[in-house]
Write a protein that holds these residues in place. Structure first.
Motif, PDB file in Angstrom:
ATOM      1  N   GLN A 129       0.836  -1.208   0.000  1.00  0.00           N
ATOM      2  CA  GLN A 129       0.000   0.000   0.000  1.00  0.00           C
ATOM      3  C   GLN A 129       0.868   1.255   0.000  1.00  0.00           C
ATOM      4  N   GLY A 130       2.158   1.072   0.186  1.00  0.00           N
ATOM      5  CA  GLY A 130       3.057   2.218   0.160  1.00  0.00           C
ATOM      6  C   GLY A 130       3.582   2.641   1.519  1.00  0.00           C
ATOM      7  N   HIS A 131       3.251   1.881   2.544  1.00  0.00           N
ATOM      8  CA  HIS A 131       3.740   2.242   3.876  1.00  0.00           C
ATOM      9  C   HIS A 131       5.189   1.824   4.020  1.00  0.00           C
ATOM     10  N   SER A 132       5.985   2.740   4.560  1.00  0.00           N
ATOM     11  CA  SER A 132       7.387   2.385   4.748  1.00  0.00           C
ATOM     12  C   SER A 132       7.777   2.420   6.220  1.00  0.00           C
ATOM     13  N   ASP A 133       6.940   3.056   7.038  1.00  0.00           N
ATOM     14  CA  ASP A 133       7.189   3.037   8.484  1.00  0.00           C
ATOM     15  C   ASP A 133       6.166   2.149   9.149  1.00  0.00           C
ATOM     16  N   LEU A 134       6.632   1.014   9.656  1.00  0.00           N
ATOM     17  CA  LEU A 134       5.698   0.032  10.201  1.00  0.00           C
ATOM     18  C   LEU A 134       5.829  -0.115  11.720  1.00  0.00           C
ATOM     19  N   ALA A 135       4.776  -0.635  12.311  1.00  0.00           N
ATOM     20  CA  ALA A 135       4.820  -0.990  13.733  1.00  0.00           C
ATOM     21  C   ALA A 135       3.909  -2.171  13.961  1.00  0.00           C
ATOM     22  N   GLN A 136       4.189  -2.918  15.013  1.00  0.00           N
ATOM     23  CA  GLN A 136       3.242  -3.971  15.373  1.00  0.00           C
ATOM     24  C   GLN A 136       2.917  -3.900  16.856  1.00  0.00           C
ATOM     25  N   LEU A 137       1.653  -4.131  17.129  1.00  0.00           N
ATOM     26  CA  LEU A 137       1.173  -4.173  18.508  1.00  0.00           C
ATOM     27  C   LEU A 137       1.106  -5.646  18.896  1.00  0.00           C
ATOM     28  N   ILE A 138       2.077  -6.042  19.716  1.00  0.00           N
ATOM     29  CA  ILE A 138       2.317  -7.450  19.980  1.00  0.00           C
ATOM     30  C   ILE A 138       1.442  -7.969  21.113  1.00  0.00           C
ATOM     31  N   GLY A 139       0.862  -9.129  20.920  1.00  0.00           N
ATOM     32  CA  GLY A 139       0.004  -9.745  21.946  1.00  0.00           C
ATOM     33  C   GLY A 139       0.802 -10.225  23.143  1.00  0.00           C
ATOM     34  N   PRO A 140       0.107 -10.722  24.139  1.00  0.00           N
ATOM     35  CA  PRO A 140       0.751 -11.191  25.364  1.00  0.00           C
ATOM     36  C   PRO A 140       1.883 -12.168  25.093  1.00  0.00           C
ATOM     37  N   GLY A 141       2.906 -12.092  25.904  1.00  0.00           N
ATOM     38  CA  GLY A 141       4.080 -12.930  25.712  1.00  0.00           C
ATOM     39  C   GLY A 141       3.821 -14.377  26.085  1.00  0.00           C
ATOM     40  N   ASP A 142       4.795 -15.212  25.804  1.00  0.00           N
ATOM     41  CA  ASP A 142       4.745 -16.597  26.229  1.00  0.00           C
ATOM     42  C   ASP A 142       3.743 -17.423  25.426  1.00  0.00           C
ATOM     43  N   VAL A 143       3.226 -16.835  24.347  1.00  0.00           N
ATOM     44  CA  VAL A 143       2.225 -17.536  23.544  1.00  0.00           C
ATOM     45  C   VAL A 143       2.712 -17.671  22.110  1.00  0.00           C
ATOM     46  N   TRP A 144       2.633 -18.870  21.606  1.00  0.00           N
ATOM     47  CA  TRP A 144       3.091 -19.162  20.254  1.00  0.00           C
ATOM     48  C   TRP A 144       2.534 -18.200  19.210  1.00  0.00           C
ATOM     49  N   SER A 145       1.226 -18.065  19.174  1.00  0.00           N
ATOM     50  CA  SER A 145       0.582 -17.316  18.102  1.00  0.00           C
ATOM     51  C   SER A 145       1.202 -15.941  17.929  1.00  0.00           C
ATOM     52  N   PHE A 146       1.379 -15.258  19.037  1.00  0.00           N
ATOM     53  CA  PHE A 146       1.845 -13.883  18.941  1.00  0.00           C
ATOM     54  C   PHE A 146       3.324 -13.820  18.581  1.00  0.00           C
ATOM     55  N   GLU A 147       4.083 -14.736  19.124  1.00  0.00           N
ATOM     56  CA  GLU A 147       5.504 -14.730  18.776  1.00  0.00           C
ATOM     57  C   GLU A 147       5.706 -15.008  17.292  1.00  0.00           C
ATOM     58  N   ALA A 148       4.924 -15.950  16.776  1.00  0.00           N
ATOM     59  CA  ALA A 148       5.084 -16.305  15.367  1.00  0.00           C
ATOM     60  C   ALA A 148       4.617 -15.160  14.463  1.00  0.00           C
ATOM     61  N   ARG A 149       3.521 -14.532  14.842  1.00  0.00           N
ATOM     62  CA  ARG A 149       3.059 -13.395  14.042  1.00  0.00           C
ATOM     63  C   ARG A 149       4.091 -12.278  14.042  1.00  0.00           C
ATOM     64  N   ALA A 150       4.647 -12.030  15.215  1.00  0.00           N
ATOM     65  CA  ALA A 150       5.649 -10.972  15.330  1.00  0.00           C
ATOM     66  C   ALA A 150       6.850 -11.284  14.434  1.00  0.00           C
ATOM     67  N   LYS A 151       7.258 -12.517  14.491  1.00  0.00           N
ATOM     68  CA  LYS A 151       8.422 -12.922  13.714  1.00  0.00           C
ATOM     69  C   LYS A 151       8.148 -12.780  12.212  1.00  0.00           C
ATOM     70  N   GLY A 152       7.023 -13.275  11.790  1.00  0.00           N
ATOM     71  CA  GLY A 152       6.669 -13.202  10.370  1.00  0.00           C
ATOM     72  C   GLY A 152       6.580 -11.772   9.881  1.00  0.00           C
ATOM     73  N   PHE A 153       6.019 -10.924  10.696  1.00  0.00           N
ATOM     74  CA  PHE A 153       5.869  -9.527  10.314  1.00  0.00           C
ATOM     75  C   PHE A 153       7.247  -8.860  10.191  1.00  0.00           C
ATOM     76  N   ARG A 154       8.062  -9.107  11.190  1.00  0.00           N
ATOM     77  CA  ARG A 154       9.392  -8.490  11.218  1.00  0.00           C
ATOM     78  C   ARG A 154      10.238  -8.955  10.039  1.00  0.00           C
ATOM     79  N   GLU A 155      10.188 -10.234   9.783  1.00  0.00           N
ATOM     80  CA  GLU A 155      10.970 -10.767   8.668  1.00  0.00           C
ATOM     81  C   GLU A 155      10.577 -10.106   7.342  1.00  0.00           C
ATOM     82  N   ALA A 156       9.270 -10.005   7.121  1.00  0.00           N
ATOM     83  CA  ALA A 156       8.805  -9.422   5.859  1.00  0.00           C
ATOM     84  C   ALA A 156       9.150  -7.947   5.780  1.00  0.00           C
ATOM     85  N   ALA A 157       9.082  -7.266   6.932  1.00  0.00           N
ATOM     86  CA  ALA A 157       9.445  -5.851   6.952  1.00  0.00           C
ATOM     87  C   ALA A 157      10.930  -5.696   6.630  1.00  0.00           C
ATOM     88  N   ASP A 158      11.733  -6.515   7.271  1.00  0.00           N
ATOM     89  CA  ASP A 158      13.175  -6.470   7.031  1.00  0.00           C
ATOM     90  C   ASP A 158      13.481  -6.723   5.557  1.00  0.00           C
TER      91      ASP A 158
END
Lengths: 342, 342
Positions: free
Chosen positions: A178-207
């Motif tokens: 969409q043209g966004h170059s400055d990204l952020a993610q609001l990460i869910g509670p820690g210690d939970v697979w779902s949120f860690e994996a989403r965070a990782k996937g998002f970060r990787e794609a951003a990188d």
DNA sequence: TTGTATGCGTTATCAT
DNA sequence: ATGATAACGCATACAA
């Protein structure tokens, strides 16, 4: 309650209990002459006989009940999952016992204890956090257990999940496209697979796209609308340039964030785009309709129930059914748009 | 599964099973000397003993499980109800078996059968339709049964509900107080107490104010967003003057109606005001935020669980606890406003 | 094809 | 304070 026993049916039909038992059993009724079978059936009908599954279970070592443990019954994404479980189990004549941990490990411990004491035939849980790995491992050693939605790497417990990491990637690439170059993610509670994996996937794609990505971490236990509010405010209170594309780790967080942003004078998507996760019911009716990643809840529930059933029946070819991972899907609605400046 | 039996614990502790049983039983442990009690407790701990509730239930005639029957697991208003039930039961060490009928009487019949076979100690249901009265009456004769949310007049089954009729009245008076004089209601599926009572209350209040009230009846079984769409279109397709104030019998119907109206060029609340029912999660985040009647789901669930528990314990003073009716509450948001013409 | 006998794991009753 | 024993309702191995 003067409930009718097999004994009484047998007496009424003039046969022995064992014969009555066979006559009423679906698969062994062939061992009984047609004449006596209908005599038993009639007697049972007439007396209003109803098999005592408790007694039957005690004798056969099977209860026909599986325990279902979820983290939060009021999280709307759980509805479809429960449906999928209930329907698949129901088709096999199995009944689900439903329990809720509120993501508390103490609760989980007690619930597991209770379910095991009930001698459930199997357990399905969506409530596992990393810290619960040893506990759930022990449970899985006692009774067929299946994880749903949340994985527990290294636990060796079979799991039906979907690809949270890919989901995070979808969110990032959508925002970037969409043209966004400055990204952020609001990460869910820690210690939970779902949120860690989403965070990782998002970060990787951003990188991979060379886009800077700000992580805002939750300090709360449950990923609620209120948590979304707090995360959005934490985001705005940070110094430096504000991101224009935000990935919320679930729809509740997204909703809370959009609401908090609005109170601070930022409109979605005009000023800031937000992607949610789960595609819970009603997200299409929100203000604005939410762009989100669809989590296939019903399917996950259904498959988890089928997997636990096959484990119970012993038909699970151990090796092949260890892990099933469904695909997430991007649902584009109105909460994302190209950034203003472009 | 080599699960440890009481017998093995007794042997390990060098006592008889009966003594071991007493030592491990909460209330009868006083009949055992402290010395042997701790010996038994230690043995149990060491061997990982876990009481078999199936066997215990068979012997004592109690399972510690109650059946919960709901109509639709995906209806968001049911979440809080289930929570209330689960929490109240959990506090008493009782486990809920959850089932869903999809408002089908056949399903209900089968489910009741299954639950009774499981020898549940009690049943809570929110899924009763008028046509199910005889069935549920028979169930209630076998096991303590409590209706929640939906009443079944004349069934004689105790019920925890809230005042749907008063809720309908609140909706009507709110619309009238806003200046609406042409009213309509989008009526939920027939054969269900909640919707009939809401319809009645709304109509009565409209009549009392001399406001004409159009009834649009649903031909569908479940009160979903899609049903709301159809109802709204049926409303618009009627000849004659269009009402400006609409009461939808639940939030899903309201949402579907607002969406359908918008597609036909009518904005809510500018052109037409809509009141929903239930105040399900996220209604405050909709477009527009929904004016609605709050149904106290958690409380209803909690009270239903407590009532069924007291019935099970035999402490229910039969006469006094037959019917509990909570009060609804009007929640004013943005989907209602004075009509344009005023 | 049917009946006999036994046990599933517990708890309650009755002795001791 | 503890032990022996029966019974809860059902299903199965075995005998007939």
């Amino acid at each position: 309650m003067g409930s009718v026993t097999l004994r009484e049916v047998a007496d009424a039909a003039g046969v022995d209990v064992s014969t009555a038992s066979r006559a009423l059993s679906a698969d062994k009724s062939s061992l009984v002459s047609t004449a006596t079978r209908i005599r038993v059936l009639e007697a049972a009908e007439r007396l209003g006989y109803r098999a005592n599954l408790q007694a039957s279970a005690l004798r056969r070592g099977r209860t026909g009940v599986v325990g279902v443990i979820v983290a939060d019954l009021s999280n709307p994404f759980i509805g479809p999952v429960l449906r999928g479980i209930a329907n698949a189990l129901g088709a096999r004549g199995v009944l689900p016992i439903m329990t809720e941990t509120r993501d508390s490990s103490d609760e989980l411990t007690q619930i597991c204890d209770k379910l095991l004491s009930q001698r459930v035939d199997g357990i399905i849980t969506t409530a596992g956090r990393y810290r619960d790995r040893a506990l759930l491992r022990r449970v899985a050693d006692e009774v067929p257990t299946v994880l749903a939605v949340r994985e527990l790497p290294g636990s060796g417990i079979p799991v039906i999940s979907h690809d949270d990491r890919a989901g995070g990637g979808l969110a990032a690439r959508h925002l970037i496209s969409q043209g966004h170059s400055d990204l952020a993610q609001l990460i869910g509670p820690g210690d939970v697979w779902s949120f860690e994996a989403r965070a990782k996937g998002f970060r990787e794609a951003a990188d991979a796209a060379g886009a800077p990505c700000l992580d805002v971490q939750a300090s709360v236990r449950l990923p609620t609308v209120e948590a979304g509010r707090q995360l959005a405010e934490a985001l705005l209170d940070r110094p430096g340039p504000k991101p224009t594309g935000v990935f919320a780790h679930n729809d509740s967080i997204a909703i809370g964030a959009i609401s908090a942003l609005r109170e601070r004078g930022l409109e979605c998507p005009a000023d800031i785009s937000v992607v949610g996760y789960n595609d819970v019911p009603l997200t299409d009716q929100l203000r604005p309709p939410l762009t989100t990643i669809r989590l296939p809840g019903y399917e996950l529930g259904r498959l988890a129930a089928e997997l636990v059933s096959s484990r119970i029946d012993g038909t699970g070819t151990e090796a092949t059914t260890e892990r099933v991972v469904l695909e997430p899907e991007l649902i584009v609605r109105d909460s994302t748009s190209p950034p203003k400046s472009i």
